[in-house]
Every structure is written in C-alpha cells, then in structure tokens.
Design a protein around this motif. Sequence first.
Motif, PDB file in Angstrom:
ATOM      1  N   VAL A   1       4.419 -10.660   7.779  1.00 41.03           N
ATOM      2  CA  VAL A   1       3.362 -11.886   8.145  1.00 41.03           C
ATOM      3  C   VAL A   1       4.517 -12.980   8.377  1.00 41.03           C
ATOM      4  CG1 VAL A   1       1.693 -13.281   7.702  1.00 41.03           C
ATOM      5  CG2 VAL A   1       1.298 -11.126   7.440  1.00 41.03           C
ATOM      6  N   GLU A   2       5.216 -13.250   7.314  1.00 43.03           N
ATOM      7  CA  GLU A   2       6.059 -14.580   7.130  1.00 43.03           C
ATOM      8  C   GLU A   2       7.095 -14.253   8.229  1.00 43.03           C
ATOM      9  OE1 GLU A   2       6.336 -16.692   3.000  1.00 43.03           O
ATOM     10  OE2 GLU A   2       6.511 -14.328   2.622  1.00 43.03           O
ATOM     11  N   ASN A   3       7.755 -13.239   8.288  1.00 40.84           N
ATOM     12  CA  ASN A   3       8.860 -12.935   9.301  1.00 40.84           C
ATOM     13  C   ASN A   3       8.333 -13.042  10.568  1.00 40.84           C
ATOM     14  OD1 ASN A   3      10.721 -10.347   7.186  1.00 40.84           O
ATOM     15  ND2 ASN A   3      10.552 -12.588   7.120  1.00 40.84           N
ATOM     16  N   HIS A   4       7.349 -12.499  10.954  1.00 40.67           N
ATOM     17  CA  HIS A   4       7.074 -12.263  12.389  1.00 40.67           C
ATOM     18  C   HIS A   4       5.837 -13.179  12.975  1.00 40.67           C
ATOM     19  CE1 HIS A   4       9.833  -8.777  12.783  1.00 40.67           C
ATOM     20  NE2 HIS A   4       9.157  -8.414  11.656  1.00 40.67           N
ATOM     21  N   VAL A   5       5.002 -13.781  12.080  1.00 38.91           N
ATOM     22  CA  VAL A   5       3.894 -14.426  12.358  1.00 38.91           C
ATOM     23  C   VAL A   5       4.378 -15.969  12.182  1.00 38.91           C
ATOM     24  CG1 VAL A   5       1.703 -15.287  12.099  1.00 38.91           C
ATOM     25  CG2 VAL A   5       2.260 -12.580  12.078  1.00 38.91           C
ATOM     26  N   VAL A   6       4.770 -16.238  11.024  1.00 36.86           N
ATOM     27  CA  VAL A   6       4.917 -17.823  10.288  1.00 36.86           C
ATOM     28  C   VAL A   6       6.338 -18.057  11.036  1.00 36.86           C
ATOM     29  CG1 VAL A   6       5.375 -19.288   8.586  1.00 36.86           C
ATOM     30  CG2 VAL A   6       3.753 -17.429   8.362  1.00 36.86           C
ATOM     31  N   GLY A   7       7.283 -17.003  11.149  1.00 40.50           N
ATOM     32  CA  GLY A   7       8.579 -17.528  11.598  1.00 40.50           C
ATOM     33  C   GLY A   7       9.819 -17.700  10.742  1.00 40.50           C
ATOM     34  N   ALA A   8       9.150 -17.396   9.390  1.00 39.37           N
ATOM     35  CA  ALA A   8      10.176 -17.799   8.328  1.00 39.37           C
ATOM     36  C   ALA A   8      10.970 -16.405   7.784  1.00 39.37           C
ATOM     37  CB  ALA A   8       9.567 -18.163   6.933  1.00 39.37           C
ATOM     38  N   PRO A   9      12.503 -16.576   7.802  1.00 35.52           N
ATOM     39  CA  PRO A   9      13.106 -15.284   7.943  1.00 35.52           C
ATOM     40  C   PRO A   9      13.595 -14.910   6.295  1.00 35.52           C
ATOM     41  CG  PRO A   9      14.598 -17.136   8.413  1.00 35.52           C
ATOM     42  CD  PRO A   9      13.033 -17.587   8.531  1.00 35.52           C
ATOM     43  N   CYS A  10      12.405 -14.909   5.761  1.00 37.65           N
ATOM     44  CA  CYS A  10      12.614 -14.754   4.025  1.00 37.65           C
ATOM     45  C   CYS A  10      12.451 -13.300   3.787  1.00 37.65           C
ATOM     46  CB  CYS A  10      11.698 -15.647   3.272  1.00 37.65           C
ATOM     47  SG  CYS A  10       9.695 -15.014   3.832  1.00 37.65           S
ATOM     48  N   GLY A  11      12.854 -12.979   2.292  1.00 36.77           N
ATOM     49  CA  GLY A  11      12.683 -11.751   2.095  1.00 36.77           C
ATOM     50  C   GLY A  11      11.309 -11.586   1.251  1.00 36.77           C
ATOM     51  N   VAL A  12      11.264 -10.691   0.093  1.00 37.67           N
ATOM     52  CA  VAL A  12      10.180 -10.534  -0.438  1.00 37.67           C
ATOM     53  C   VAL A  12      10.115 -10.494  -2.149  1.00 37.67           C
ATOM     54  CG1 VAL A  12       9.329  -8.488   1.246  1.00 37.67           C
ATOM     55  CG2 VAL A  12      10.805  -7.897  -0.797  1.00 37.67           C
ATOM     56  N   MET A  13      11.114 -11.538  -2.385  1.00 36.70           N
ATOM     57  CA  MET A  13      11.284 -11.807  -4.059  1.00 36.70           C
ATOM     58  C   MET A  13      10.009 -12.430  -4.612  1.00 36.70           C
ATOM     59  SD  MET A  13      14.533 -13.424  -5.829  1.00 36.70           S
ATOM     60  CE  MET A  13      14.016 -15.234  -5.078  1.00 36.70           C
TER      61      MET A  13
ATOM     62  N   PRO B   1      13.766  -2.033   1.214  1.00 37.64           N
ATOM     63  CA  PRO B   1      13.433  -3.423   1.339  1.00 37.64           C
ATOM     64  C   PRO B   1      12.469  -4.076   0.189  1.00 37.64           C
ATOM     65  CG  PRO B   1      11.916  -2.040   2.491  1.00 37.64           C
ATOM     66  CD  PRO B   1      12.944  -1.204   1.964  1.00 37.64           C
ATOM     67  N   ALA B   2      11.863  -3.123  -0.685  1.00 40.59           N
ATOM     68  CA  ALA B   2      11.244  -3.711  -1.856  1.00 40.59           C
ATOM     69  C   ALA B   2      10.788  -2.654  -2.912  1.00 40.59           C
ATOM     70  CB  ALA B   2       9.756  -4.297  -0.925  1.00 40.59           C
ATOM     71  N   GLU B   3      11.515  -2.508  -3.807  1.00 43.89           N
ATOM     72  CA  GLU B   3      11.397  -1.443  -4.973  1.00 43.89           C
ATOM     73  C   GLU B   3      11.228  -2.338  -6.223  1.00 43.89           C
ATOM     74  OE1 GLU B   3      13.713   2.377  -6.685  1.00 43.89           O
ATOM     75  OE2 GLU B   3      14.470   1.347  -4.896  1.00 43.89           O
ATOM     76  N   VAL B   4      10.644  -2.089  -6.927  1.00 40.44           N
ATOM     77  CA  VAL B   4      10.160  -2.690  -8.476  1.00 40.44           C
ATOM     78  C   VAL B   4      10.974  -1.288  -9.319  1.00 40.44           C
ATOM     79  CG1 VAL B   4       8.997  -3.397 -10.349  1.00 40.44           C
ATOM     80  CG2 VAL B   4       8.433  -3.864  -8.103  1.00 40.44           C
TER      81      VAL B   4
ATOM     82  N   ALA C   1       3.086 -10.896  -7.433  1.00 33.88           N
ATOM     83  CA  ALA C   1       2.406  -9.783  -7.815  1.00 33.88           C
ATOM     84  C   ALA C   1       2.484  -8.865  -8.814  1.00 33.88           C
ATOM     85  CB  ALA C   1       2.256  -8.871  -6.321  1.00 33.88           C
ATOM     86  N   CYS C   2       3.711  -8.536  -9.277  1.00 35.61           N
ATOM     87  CA  CYS C   2       4.127  -7.679 -10.346  1.00 35.61           C
ATOM     88  C   CYS C   2       4.558  -8.200 -11.473  1.00 35.61           C
ATOM     89  CB  CYS C   2       5.047  -6.684  -9.687  1.00 35.61           C
ATOM     90  SG  CYS C   2       4.541  -5.851  -8.056  1.00 35.61           S
ATOM     91  N   GLY C   3       4.771  -9.483 -11.588  1.00 35.47           N
ATOM     92  CA  GLY C   3       5.269 -10.028 -12.957  1.00 35.47           C
ATOM     93  C   GLY C   3       4.461  -9.986 -13.988  1.00 35.47           C
ATOM     94  N   GLU C   4       5.143  -9.969 -15.241  1.00 35.25           N
ATOM     95  CA  GLU C   4       4.378 -10.036 -16.328  1.00 35.25           C
ATOM     96  C   GLU C   4       4.794 -10.990 -17.436  1.00 35.25           C
ATOM     97  OE1 GLU C   4       3.971  -6.051 -18.317  1.00 35.25           O
ATOM     98  OE2 GLU C   4       3.418  -5.048 -16.532  1.00 35.25           O
TER      99      GLU C   4
END
Length: 311
Positions: free
Chosen positions: A1-13, A33-36, A19-22
């Motif tokens: 969504v951020e890459n292709h809709v918003v136009g922000a060339p960011c990653g997923v960090m 591209p995205a592995e915990v 989502a996954c922090g504790e």
Amino acid sequence: VENHVVGAPCGVMDQMTSACGEANKLLAMVCQPAEVLGLVDIPDHIRFWGIDSGIKHSVGGADYKSVRVGAFMGREVIRSIALSFFSQSSSANGVAHDEPEEDCVKLFEAEGSLDYLCNLSPHRYEALYGKMLPESMFGDAFLEKYANHHDPVTVIDKTRNYGVRAAARHPIYENFRVQAFKALLTSATSDDQLTSLGELLYQCHYSYSACGLGSDGTDRLVQLIQEVQHVKASKSAEGTLYGAKITGGGSGGTVCVIGRNSLRSSEKILEIQRRYKAATGYLPIIFEGSSPGAGKFGYLRIRRRIPSHQT
C-alpha cells in the motif's frame, strides 16, 4: 500500500515492529522481503530511550527516495563488476585470489545476481567493489551504461546526480553492525559490552548521515549524548549513556539512546532534554524501553455512544 498507493518507497521495518514487537525485547528481522527471526531479551542492566528531535521526516521525501535510488544503482554496478570478474575467471586458467579457483568463480557468479546489498560481506565489498563504485552518478549516465536499476518503486531522474558509494555501502555495513549488536547484547555483562554497543549505534548514525539522511536536530541530540558520555568518563567510574543513533527513515525523527539501566542515566536523559530545548526552543518527547505490538497488545475498538433519547 505505502509503495504503490501512497508512493512512499519504504520497507516494512516499522510495520513489522508495530505488529510483532514485545515488551522488554528487541525484534530481530530480515527484510528480504519480510521475515521475523525472533526476539532478543533486553538485559536488565541495559535501557533504551527514544528522544524526539521535533523535526518531521518523510520516507516519501526527496532525500529518502534519492538515497534509495543511489543504493539500487550501487547494487547494479556491483553486479556488473562481479559478472565481469566471473567472465574473466571462467575463461582464464586461474585468478589471483586467496580462494581456490572454483570457489572464487562461484562467489563472483553469486555476486553477479546479488539480490540485497546487505548479503554482500564487508570484506568482499572492500576487497573488490568499494574502490570501483563511483562516488556519485547522474541519472542519464547510469541509464546509458546500465539501462535499469531494477527497483519497482522508484524512478531515476535523468537530470539528478545521485550519491552511489555511501548509499550502497550503508546496508552492507549496517547488516554487520546489527549482527554484532545482537551478539553483544547477549554476551557477558561488562563496561566493554556497553561501550561496544554504544559505538555500534554511533557508527550507524554517521553512516546514515553520510548517505544524506541526517538532520541538524538529530545530530545535535547525538552530540549531546557524546558530551554527557565523555564528561562522565572523567568524573565517574560507572558510565551512564553509551551511544545513540538516528532511527527510521532519517532526515529528522527520533534518536535512539542506549545506556545503563539506572536512575543517573534517566537524570542524564532529562538533562539532554533540557539542553536541547535551550538550544532549539523545542522540548523533546522522551520514550523509554520497548512496548508490545498489535500481536500482543491487540486492539481497542472505539464505539460512538448514542444518547438514550436518540434511540
């Protein structure tokens, strides 16, 4: 969504962390591209703070985009050099390298199709590619020689001069620094451990700044951390703060600080907050520790209460 809709060339960090922090843990991940990979406990004697510089940043901004383009340019140049080495090694009866010939050829072949810069080891970069990468390159010159930088979310501006070497070097060394940081975090407790962890954060910060993603505010905060660190060294045997770095997309935002988990460290953070306000007029917000992501915390449902007389 951020890459292709918003136009922000960011990653997923940021998204993965949210989502996954504790709580009281750091999240180990690989964005390919995205592995915990798992969670790393923050030792009881170590504490992290976030200090907001008050400078807004945007991963959709020109600086971030141009640095990303420069990194992809650098990867393409490295691939081209590696394929040239591979061709020479395959057609010759040997090359002047320490590795056995067959292994050397395989390395060049793998590096000729390098998918992520961080998968190239620092020693290979320094030995073979670093000095051959251009400091910068205009878009039209790159496209004429290499045709494509193979990034699906950015477009090369033919008239722009992109920094290539610093942008390509950063992820190569950053991956090594992250691995070293994780190993040190789980090592025996000592002043050397904290000093080394702090030094890695400083190196991250200055590497990011060398790409063009620093800011006056975040640089000022890091400088204040260093001043506190070096003043304490002459007055106290026990250190408090040990290092800091810019976070996220850079060009502003928050600085992450590592220090000893003690009251004196917290007092020094408040001192830095006051000194930053005195210098800039902005009182920075301070964050402490780590918190649970949506996977642990869940979510809150906000419902509008309808007055009884309207039902």
